[in-house]
Design a protein around this motif. Sequence first.
Motif, short mmCIF file in Angstrom:
data_model
loop_
_atom_site.label_atom_id
_atom_site.label_comp_id
_atom_site.label_asym_id
_atom_site.label_seq_id
_atom_site.Cartn_x
_atom_site.Cartn_y
_atom_site.Cartn_z
N TRP A 9 0.81 -1.22 0.00
CA TRP A 9 0.00 0.00 0.00
C TRP A 9 0.84 1.27 0.00
CZ3 TRP A 9 -0.14 4.00 3.35
CH2 TRP A 9 0.36 3.82 4.65
N SER A 59 -11.42 2.47 -5.84
CA SER A 59 -10.88 1.61 -4.79
C SER A 59 -11.70 0.34 -4.67
CB SER A 59 -10.86 2.37 -3.46
OG SER A 59 -10.25 1.60 -2.45
N SER A 204 -5.37 2.38 -10.41
CA SER A 204 -6.01 1.06 -10.49
C SER A 204 -5.23 0.11 -11.40
CB SER A 204 -7.44 1.19 -10.99
OG SER A 204 -7.48 1.73 -12.30
N SER A 218 -7.19 -0.04 -1.48
CA SER A 218 -8.03 0.91 -0.74
C SER A 218 -7.19 1.80 0.17
CB SER A 218 -9.09 0.17 0.07
OG SER A 218 -8.50 -0.75 0.97
N ILE A 221 -4.96 4.26 -2.08
CA ILE A 221 -5.72 5.31 -2.75
C ILE A 221 -6.21 6.35 -1.75
CG2 ILE A 221 -7.87 5.79 -3.99
CD1 ILE A 221 -7.42 3.20 -5.55
#
Length: 439
Positions: A9, A59, A204, A218, A221
């Motif tokens: 992430w 997301s 994405s 998630s 973003i």
Amino acid sequence: MLKKAVLGWPQIAGLGISLVIAGQFSGWNFGLADNGWANMLLATLLMAALSCGLALCISELSTAMPHAGGVFAYAQSAFGPFVGYLVGSACALALTIGTGAAATFVASYMESVFGFGGWPVKVALFALIIGIHIRGVGEALGVTLLAGAVAAVTLLVFGGAMLPQLDTANLLGAGGFSESVSLHGVFACVPFAIWMFICIEQVSSAAEEAADPGRAMSRGILAAVATLLLTAITVLICAPGAAGVQVVGTAADPLYAAMTHSGGYDASSWLARLVGIGAICGLLATFFSVVYSASRQLFALARDGYLPAALARTNRRGSPHVALQSLAAIGLPLTLVSPEKLLLCVVLLLCSCHLFLFAAYIRMRRSHAHLPRPFRLPGGPLIAGLGMLLTLVVIAACFQLEIEMLSALGLLAVALVINYLVRAARVAKPIVSENPDHV
């Protein structure tokens, strides 16, 4: 095959920030000079809301269906191969055009800060960045993450340095806020305001290479959107508030111009030079990220038969090297075009894709309800519906473009349709598989 499970992430967040952050160093200011700060502020808040809603929808879609094609894959799954192809092609075209604008902005800052720019810098940029991407996604995104972090910190340092120089008269003039606002002014500012946030949806494209899409996409973003909102407000208040709307609105290097015209710093100041170097880092970060996302769009379209198969070739390190080289061949000549025109073309193309993306989100909530969604957006269909309305406003505002540029985009659209008709009959397999491991 793309390399799997390489992105966490923080790298997703870094990619999201880096895709967008160059728009906070250059480009957004084109809306200031003719329309005023109050109109630009309202347009920016509207575009922040639009981009946040888009990012949240993305997301959810990216955790439900990880795919290198990103928005292309979602439009295809919702509306069929023709719409998916058009959306993917428009995104790839917009990002390719964006490489030309990014190179021009970097060269402008290099000229101001170091005294040299122009074609040598532009050629070197394409050679260096394409070369790093060909070496591998891990190396490319490692550089991107570092450059994006430096750029974000630079914007906050810039805000702190400019804060003592703020003068509300520079922002509002003698008339005050209410007298400065007009619907026409907000409308004219919209394409430049969204430049401070646009391309966040392209993150994405990294879902297929994420180590854990359900968590990484998630978290990454949302972290990117929060960071970008903070830096956008900082820039919008501090740059014109310190140096004036006219100075900032007409500069190719608005942050550096704001520092050196505010009275507190001159061109030899170490802090002004530091901000200029940070701006170059931010622009480089976006350049890296746009190249990454554009190459993945081209790769995904070619892999599924809608562009020449050579664009789907990857080297032993898993990089789509032919697609990357094609970007340089197209993007470098585009640096001859005015960056303001390129900006409006990119916004028009991407916002046309946003319409389909919001619509795809609404449709896939029903038609693909069986897909697991580790992240689910509360009130998602309502947010997507409001996003579609705002996106229509942005598209209408982009018709500030001259007829020549609009005609060129129209001819490209015709060429894309012809390409689809020629190739569609040869594509026997579906573009999107619900199995994320199917490549």
